[in-house]
Design an enzyme around this catalytic site. Structure first.
Site, PDB file in Angstrom:
ATOM      1  N   LYS A 114       0.685  -1.217   0.148  1.00 54.05           N
ATOM      2  CA  LYS A 114      -0.034   0.021   0.059  1.00 54.05           C
ATOM      3  C   LYS A 114       0.711   1.183  -0.007  1.00 54.05           C
ATOM      4  CE  LYS A 114      -3.821  -0.624   2.429  1.00 54.05           C
ATOM      5  NZ  LYS A 114      -4.417  -0.975   3.864  1.00 54.05           N
ATOM      6  N   ARG A 162      -3.340   3.155   8.442  1.00 52.01           N
ATOM      7  CA  ARG A 162      -3.609   1.937   7.701  1.00 52.01           C
ATOM      8  C   ARG A 162      -2.469   0.697   7.835  1.00 52.01           C
ATOM      9  NH1 ARG A 162      -4.790   4.240   1.776  1.00 52.01           N
ATOM     10  NH2 ARG A 162      -6.345   2.546   1.711  1.00 52.01           N
ATOM     11  N   GLY A 179      -7.807  -7.299   3.836  1.00 49.43           N
ATOM     12  CA  GLY A 179      -8.870  -7.208   5.282  1.00 49.43           C
ATOM     13  C   GLY A 179      -8.188  -8.014   6.433  1.00 49.43           C
ATOM     14  N   MET A 197      -5.540  -7.216   8.414  1.00 47.28           N
ATOM     15  CA  MET A 197      -4.822  -6.458   9.450  1.00 47.28           C
ATOM     16  C   MET A 197      -5.766  -5.493   9.529  1.00 47.28           C
ATOM     17  SD  MET A 197      -1.063  -7.241   9.075  1.00 47.28           S
ATOM     18  CE  MET A 197      -1.058  -6.392   7.365  1.00 47.28           C
ATOM     19  N   ARG A 208      -3.404  -1.711  -6.494  1.00 46.26           N
ATOM     20  CA  ARG A 208      -2.672  -2.805  -6.211  1.00 46.26           C
ATOM     21  C   ARG A 208      -2.917  -3.745  -7.484  1.00 46.26           C
ATOM     22  NH1 ARG A 208      -6.128  -4.722  -1.162  1.00 46.26           N
ATOM     23  NH2 ARG A 208      -7.950  -5.042  -1.982  1.00 46.26           N
ATOM     24  N   HIS A 255      -8.793 -44.964  -5.510  1.00 48.28           N
ATOM     25  CA  HIS A 255      -9.375 -45.593  -6.677  1.00 48.28           C
ATOM     26  C   HIS A 255     -10.144 -44.729  -7.448  1.00 48.28           C
ATOM     27  CE1 HIS A 255     -11.927 -48.243  -9.334  1.00 48.28           C
ATOM     28  NE2 HIS A 255     -10.722 -48.833  -9.554  1.00 48.28           N
ATOM     29  N   ARG A 262      -1.519 -47.748 -19.337  1.00 47.66           N
ATOM     30  CA  ARG A 262      -1.731 -48.783 -18.561  1.00 47.66           C
ATOM     31  C   ARG A 262      -2.664 -49.916 -18.850  1.00 47.66           C
ATOM     32  NH1 ARG A 262      -2.870 -43.923 -14.534  1.00 47.66           N
ATOM     33  NH2 ARG A 262      -3.722 -43.376 -16.781  1.00 47.66           N
ATOM     34  N   ARG A 284       3.125 -49.859 -20.751  1.00 46.89           N
ATOM     35  CA  ARG A 284       3.606 -50.664 -19.602  1.00 46.89           C
ATOM     36  C   ARG A 284       2.906 -52.012 -19.534  1.00 46.89           C
ATOM     37  NH1 ARG A 284       1.659 -48.224 -13.815  1.00 46.89           N
ATOM     38  NH2 ARG A 284      -0.092 -49.321 -14.328  1.00 46.89           N
ATOM     39  N   GLU A 326      10.788 -46.895  -9.778  1.00 46.22           N
ATOM     40  CA  GLU A 326       9.951 -46.459  -8.825  1.00 46.22           C
ATOM     41  C   GLU A 326      10.373 -47.402  -7.443  1.00 46.22           C
ATOM     42  OE1 GLU A 326       5.932 -47.657 -10.407  1.00 46.22           O
ATOM     43  OE2 GLU A 326       6.942 -49.392 -11.479  1.00 46.22           O
ATOM     44  N   SER A 371      11.457 -44.076 -17.096  1.00 42.70           N
ATOM     45  CA  SER A 371      10.276 -43.303 -16.658  1.00 42.70           C
ATOM     46  C   SER A 371      10.171 -43.486 -15.273  1.00 42.70           C
ATOM     47  CB  SER A 371       9.020 -43.858 -17.493  1.00 42.70           C
ATOM     48  OG  SER A 371       7.914 -42.967 -17.068  1.00 42.70           O
ATOM     49  N   GLY A 394       8.391 -43.485 -12.032  1.00 44.72           N
ATOM     50  CA  GLY A 394       7.241 -43.446 -11.398  1.00 44.72           C
ATOM     51  C   GLY A 394       7.013 -42.981 -10.047  1.00 44.72           C
ATOM     52  N   ASN A 442       4.748 -41.895  -8.278  1.00 47.69           N
ATOM     53  CA  ASN A 442       3.972 -42.126  -7.150  1.00 47.69           C
ATOM     54  C   ASN A 442       4.380 -43.375  -6.311  1.00 47.69           C
ATOM     55  OD1 ASN A 442       2.112 -40.300  -8.484  1.00 47.69           O
ATOM     56  ND2 ASN A 442       1.035 -41.944  -9.643  1.00 47.69           N
ATOM     57  N   ASP A 443       4.926 -44.455  -7.031  1.00 46.27           N
ATOM     58  CA  ASP A 443       5.348 -45.490  -5.954  1.00 46.27           C
ATOM     59  C   ASP A 443       6.745 -45.210  -5.709  1.00 46.27           C
ATOM     60  OD1 ASP A 443       3.527 -47.496  -6.084  1.00 46.27           O
ATOM     61  OD2 ASP A 443       4.004 -48.295  -7.970  1.00 46.27           O
ATOM     62  N   CYS A 462       6.261 -40.016 -15.224  1.00 47.92           N
ATOM     63  CA  CYS A 462       4.818 -40.284 -15.415  1.00 47.92           C
ATOM     64  C   CYS A 462       3.996 -40.510 -14.307  1.00 47.92           C
ATOM     65  CB  CYS A 462       4.878 -41.732 -16.204  1.00 47.92           C
ATOM     66  SG  CYS A 462       5.320 -43.211 -15.299  1.00 47.92           S
ATOM     67  N   TYR A 499      11.034 -35.200 -20.833  1.00 46.47           N
ATOM     68  CA  TYR A 499       9.878 -35.034 -20.523  1.00 46.47           C
ATOM     69  C   TYR A 499       8.954 -35.355 -19.636  1.00 46.47           C
ATOM     70  CZ  TYR A 499       8.872 -40.036 -21.323  1.00 46.47           C
ATOM     71  OH  TYR A 499       8.619 -41.524 -20.747  1.00 46.47           O
TER      72      TYR A 499
HETATM   73  P1  ADP Z   1      -8.125  -2.497   3.787  1.00 42.53           P
HETATM   74  O1  ADP Z   1      -6.433  -2.917   3.421  1.00 42.53           O
HETATM   75  O2  ADP Z   1      -8.746  -3.267   4.652  1.00 42.53           O
HETATM   76  O3  ADP Z   1      -8.751  -2.181   2.234  1.00 42.53           O
HETATM   77  P2  ADP Z   1      -7.500   0.212   3.982  1.00 42.53           P
HETATM   78  O4  ADP Z   1      -6.344   0.678   4.833  1.00 42.53           O
HETATM   79  O5  ADP Z   1      -7.294   0.279   2.721  1.00 42.53           O
HETATM   80  O6  ADP Z   1      -7.687  -1.249   4.564  1.00 42.53           O
HETATM   81  O7  ADP Z   1      -8.702   1.062   4.548  1.00 42.53           O
HETATM   82  C1  ADP Z   1      -9.831   0.717   4.662  1.00 42.53           C
HETATM   83  C2  ADP Z   1     -11.014   1.646   4.126  1.00 42.53           C
HETATM   84  O8  ADP Z   1     -10.725   3.178   4.729  1.00 42.53           O
HETATM   85  C3  ADP Z   1     -10.806   1.504   2.555  1.00 42.53           C
HETATM   86  O9  ADP Z   1     -12.086   1.862   2.191  1.00 42.53           O
HETATM   87  C4  ADP Z   1      -9.990   2.925   2.450  1.00 42.53           C
HETATM   88  O10 ADP Z   1     -10.510   3.477   1.361  1.00 42.53           O
HETATM   89  C5  ADP Z   1     -10.569   3.801   3.610  1.00 42.53           C
HETATM   90  N1  ADP Z   1      -9.598   5.013   4.008  1.00 42.53           N
HETATM   91  C6  ADP Z   1      -8.089   4.619   4.456  1.00 42.53           C
HETATM   92  N2  ADP Z   1      -7.721   5.761   4.563  1.00 42.53           N
HETATM   93  C7  ADP Z   1      -8.323   6.840   4.228  1.00 42.53           C
HETATM   94  C8  ADP Z   1      -8.340   8.123   4.265  1.00 42.53           C
HETATM   95  N3  ADP Z   1      -7.080   8.661   4.313  1.00 42.53           N
HETATM   96  N4  ADP Z   1      -9.286   8.990   3.720  1.00 42.53           N
HETATM   97  C9  ADP Z   1     -10.559   8.336   3.238  1.00 42.53           C
HETATM   98  N5  ADP Z   1     -10.955   6.992   3.290  1.00 42.53           N
HETATM   99  C10 ADP Z   1      -9.741   6.065   3.921  1.00 42.53           C
HETATM  100 MG    MG Z   2      -7.989  -1.028   1.055  1.00 39.96          MG
HETATM  101 MG    MG Z   3       3.681 -47.874 -10.066  1.00 39.40          MG
END
Ligand code: ADP
Ligand code: MG
Ligand code: MG
Length: 923
Positions: free
Chosen positions: A41, A110, A119, A121, A378, A494, A606, A662, A789, A808, A810, A812-813, A875, A895
């Site tokens: 981020k 953040r 989501g 942390m 991202r 099986h 086989r 085989r 094998e 070849s 094998g 698995n075995d 194989c 191969y």
């Molecule tokens: P996550 O990684 O869970 O998406 P974020 O750090 O991106 O967490 O933030 C959670 C929410 O808060 C997101 O919708 C983000 O756009 C919003 N947010 C984060 N920082 C700001 C900011 N400075 N102003 C407005 N909204 C923010």
């Molecule tokens: Mg985010």
């Molecule tokens: Mg075998």
């Protein structure tokens, strides 16, 4: 501040180390490439700033600071002094004051790790508010309700993230406020909280209600955290930074890292950023966007937004978000129509970001009173289909070269494209879940025996065969069924192996299921042993062999569609890969499928899989039960034409390509019946007494069939069986060659551990070849080789290579015999081994490169010393596993061979492995 006893260089690093990187539009101290230090981020915020994209100004505290903190459980020296300085800088940038009672600066704190952990942390918004600044914010924004709404959000997020107060405790006052509003409006109050939240969304809460919520929240904090909410903004900020550091080790984040292979010692960066508000009225908004459609990969700007809302509201699902651009089928006024200027600006920015990052982007944006801000970008997550389309399109657009495009797709996920899948739009909830053993989704009526499967399929019914577990007896039923579901057995049972070979979707080991063979029904239990549902024969279910899910009734599926882009990508992979890719195929139909997917030969045919056909099994059993050479010969004479016909058909399909056949491998008792009725039936058919048949079955019984009378050992003791098979292969080869086609048969001996065994077999093969060619007046070039094998075979590969023209592996075995681990019995402890890191992963899925791999390395080296031109392949199931393929590439094998449906996966994986090995590209 020189520290006594600490090396000078280390001290310098501590002193010089920069822990804070600032960013504001036009200038970011960091760059996109510094994700290790700044987290994904933070690095991308810096990059956006550098590109002149409007981001709210802020600063990033490095992952190194987090690692230090977690190690010493103390804030790194000088960090908070730096934070205060940077807040001062932020105040001058925004013309606001942190804690100011006139125009207060609010910030978000953040988290942001090196690779995105969506989501997982914590983030706290609206930091800097207290009873005094909230009044200032109300005055400045001319909206008391807005200020109070921001304040109550801060109180609950701070309490949750920093003070550890359960988030759900904060629901009650909010629900109470909703009820107050509902009463004011004379609405009847739903008893369900979700319904209440839909009836009275946050936007309808007035200042009076929010003031009450704020007071209740402060009470909750007092009661549950035994302290006051800290009014001092700096105290809020410092406590939050430390809490975000600690959130790296919360259970959610830890589990996510284990599941995604992210190391525990990376740490998270912390971004402190000026708040912008999408909830300041009708010229404000917030939304998320993708630069391309993440499901289809289509190049269209795609996303959702809400007017007058804050970030998390879009995903919360209480208000229905609207489309960004007008698109057929989407509902609500688009951003393009509502705020055309902001839309145009956002559209230009998304194009710029794609150019810079050379990948599909996932964006967060907010519009505050008509001014657009980008909050995050991202590389977007996408479906397998989209990943292929985007990679190929980006080559056409000049953003990527072909090699880069190949490296962009995850080969493991390509298989999803080869089978029908559950419609992503479906909301069906699975009844139970087993192991996704053979991919594809199918719907059909339930049957509980192979016979019923055949009968019902004969009436053109789509059926799903449900068994506790399958055995060779069920083969005709498995063939007749559209899908297979078993209660027991793993991914290599099986049912699983046969289903994959046949291309039938299969869910195996669905332990919630109990099959009542007699009543012809199955019962599904929940985790506590309570009955969820009993399903009788004839009822309709849907199984998804990719996810292992089992559904009641019909669930919509979408058909397989390789698409033009996949074809293009696969063509590129053929140019760069060195490893050839063959398929494991036992029938002409499988061979055709394999060719269609681009296989360059058959690496494993086989022969015994042809024995199970209803009309052949009798002759096979007669051969096994024969008391003397004469009666066995009679049975073998019946089998010969069957085998010859099969081989002829396969050679015709595979012309020009090598076909490795085989010789008989499994122990003979696998072909004999187990149920009393079937034994009686067989006895009558063969004119034997039931006692005799039973005695012979007892004689053939083995304590450990895996290490028993099988493989080359059968050839040594019953040479006439091998003779028949070799004769069938070579007669078929002669006849196809006479038709004017090229044939490349390779005769393969299973489970040998010595050169001496191979000499015995070689003699048989040569004698039959001589005799057959003489008789038919034809000579076909063929090769003689062996499977590796057993560890002994690998260790003595130089001796075996004197006799064998190819090896070849094998795997698995070889995995079973090297680890002393039975694949069929490992299910009870293997998961614990993987969990406790005693094994990196299931060695039957991804090759144990350290142990089994070492044997391969020895065998390759010794084999090549004895016979420099020796052909080397794999194989086992590993032949279609991308990470194992990377190892095979480094070993320099010729191969890999895998099931037909994994051939495209292997082609891409082999190309990626080659690209990585040439060191031009890294992971
Ligand atoms: P996550 O990684 O869970 O998406 P974020 O750090 O991106 O967490 O933030 C959670 C929410 O808060 C997101 O919708 C983000 O756009 C919003 N947010 C984060 N920082 C700001 C900011 N400075 N102003 C407005 N909204 C923010
Ligand atoms: Mg985010
Ligand atoms: Mg075998």
């Amino acid at each position: 501040m020189l520290l006594v006893g600490t090396p000078l260089a280390h001290q310098l690093h501590i002193i010089m180390r920069k822990l804070i990187y600032r960013f504001s539009p036009g200038k970011g101290e960091g760059r996109a490439e510094w994700k290790e230090l700044l987290g994904g981020k933070g690095a991308n915020l810096a990059e956006m700033a550098n590109l002149g994209i409007p981001v709210p100004p802020g600063f990033t505290i490095t992952t190194e600071a987090c690692v230090d903190y977690l190690r010493q459980l103390a804030i790194p020296e000088g960090l908070f002094a730096g934070v205060r300085e940077s807040i001062g800088w932020l105040e001058s940038k925004t013309h606001k004051g942190f804690g100011s009672t006139e125009n207060p600066l609010l910030v978000s704190v953040r988290s942001g790790a090196r690779s995105s952990m969506p989501g997982m942390m914590d983030t706290v918004l609206n930091l800097g508010l207290n009873d005094r600044t909230v009044a200032a914010l109300a005055a400045h924004s001319q909206s008391e309700r807005f200020a109070l709404d921001a304040y109550r959000r801060l109180l609950s997020m701070f309490a949750d993230v920093v003070l550890g107060v359960e988030r759900s405790i904060f629901d009650a006052p909010l629900d109470e406020a909703r009820r107050t509003v509902a009463r004011k409006r004379d609405l009847s109050i739903p008893s369900n909280d979700d319904a209440l939240a839909r009836l009275i969304p946050d936007t309808l809460l007035g200042a009076a209600e929010l003031r009450a919520v704020v007071e209740s929240y402060k009470d909750i904090i007092r009661a549950h955290a035994h302290q006051e909410f800290p009014a001092d903004p700096y105290e809020q900020l410092e406590a939050t930074i430390a809490a975000v550091f600690r959130s790296w080790n919360n259970p959610r984040a830890k589990l996510y890292r284990t599941m995604n292979g992210i190391p525990d010692d990376w740490g998270t960066a912390v971004n402190v950023q000026a708040m912008v508000f999408g909830n300041l009225g009708d010229t404000s908004a917030t939304g998320v966007a993708f630069t391309r459609d993440p499901s289809s990969g289509e190049r269209r700007f795609f996303g959702e937004w809400l007017p007058n809302a804050q970030g998390e509201d879009v995903v919360a699902g209480i208000r229905t978000p609207r489309p960004l651009a007008r698109h057929p089928g989407d509902e609500g006024l688009s951003l393009e129509e509502s705020m055309p200027e902001n839309y145009a600006q956002l559209f230009a920015i998304q194009g710029k970001l794609e150019q810079r990052f050379r990948d599909m982007q996932d964006l967060e944006f907010t519009i505050e009173a008509g001014k657009l801000y980008l909050l995050q970008t991202r590389n977007g997550k996408r479906s397998a289909r989209a990943s292929v389309r985007i990679a190929v399109d980006m080559v056409a657009e000049g953003l990527l070269n072909e090699d880069e495009a190949i490296l962009r797709v995850d080969p493991d996920r390509l298989q999803e494209l080869l089978f029908p899948t559950i419609d992503p739009a479906s909301s069906a909830v699975p009844l139970a879940r087993g192991i996704g053993a053979s991919p594809g989704a199918v719907t059909g009526r339930v049957v509980f025996s192979a016979e019923d499967a055949q009968v019902e399929a004969g009436k053109h019914e789509a059926v799903i065969l449900v068994r506790a577990e399958t055995s060779p007896e069920d083969l005709h039923g498995m063939k007749a069924a559209k899908g297979i579901l078993t209660a027991r057995g793993g991914a290599t049972s099986h049912a699983a192996v046969v289903a994959r070979g046949m291309g039938r979707p299969c869910v195996s080991g669905c332990s919630a299921l109990q099959v009542d063979q007699v009543a012809r029904s199955m019962t599904i239990y929940d985790a506590d042993g309570a009955i969820i549902e009993t399903i009788a024969q004839g009822a309709t279910i849907t199984i998804d062999g990719s996810t292992g899910n089992v559904y009641r009734g019909t669930v919509a599926t979408v058909p397989a569609d390789l698409g033009n882009e996949m074809g293009t990508l696969l063509k590129w992979t053929d140019r760069v890969r060195r490893l050839r890719v063959r398929a494991n195929a036992d029938t002409p139909a499988q061979a055709e499928k394999a060719l269609a997917f681009g296989a360059e030969g058959i690496g494993l045919c086989r022969t015994e899989h042809m024995f199970f056909d209803a009309e052949r099994i009798r002759a096979v059993r007669e051969m096994i039960l024969a008391r003397d050479v004469v009666s066995r010969k009679r049975a073998l004479d019946q089998l010969l034409p069957f085998q010859r016909t099969d081989f002829t058909a396969i050679f015709r399909v595979m012309q020009d390509h090598p076909v490795t056949i085989r010789l008989l491998d499994p122990p003979l008792h696998e072909f004999l019946p187990k149920e009393p009725e079937q034994i009686a039936e067989l006895a009558t058919a063969l004119g034997m007494s039931v006692d005799d048949v039973e005695r012979r079955i007892r004689e053939l019984y083995e304590f450990n069939p895996m290490l028993g009378h099988r493989g080359v050992r059968l050839g040594v003791t019953f040479p006439d069986i091998s003779e028949m098979q070799v004769r069938a292969i070579l007669e078929a080869a002669c006849s196809v060659q006479k038709e004017g086609m090229h044939v490349h048969p390779e005769i393969m001996i299973p489970l040998a551990f010595s050169a001496a065994e191979l000499r015995v077999m070689r003699k048989i093969v040569d004698r039959i070849a001589h005799e057959t060619f003489e008789r038919l007046g034809c000579v076909v070039k063929f090769e003689f080789g062996t499977m590796i094998e057993l560890p002994r075979a690998a260790l003595l590969a130089d001796q075996l290579a004197v006799e064998a023209e190819f090896f070849s592996f094998g795997t698995n075995d070889l995995t079973q015999t090297t680890l002393g681990l039975s694949r069929d019995d490992a299910g009870s402890f293997l998961p614990a081994y993987v969990e406790q890191h005693l094994l990196a992963e299931d060695p039957f899925v991804t090759l144990d490169t350290e142990g089994v791999g070492e044997l391969l390395r020895i065998a390759v080296e010794k084999g090549r010393v004895a016979r420099s031109e020796i052909s080397l392949g794999v194989c086992g199931e590993h032949g279609g596993d991308p990470r194992s393929i990377e190892f095979f590439e480094r070993l320099g094998l010729n191969y890999v061979s895998c099931s037909p449906f994994r051939v495209p996966v292997a082609r891409v994986a082999a190309a990626q492995a080659a690209l990585r090995r040439t060191k031009r590209y890294w992971r």
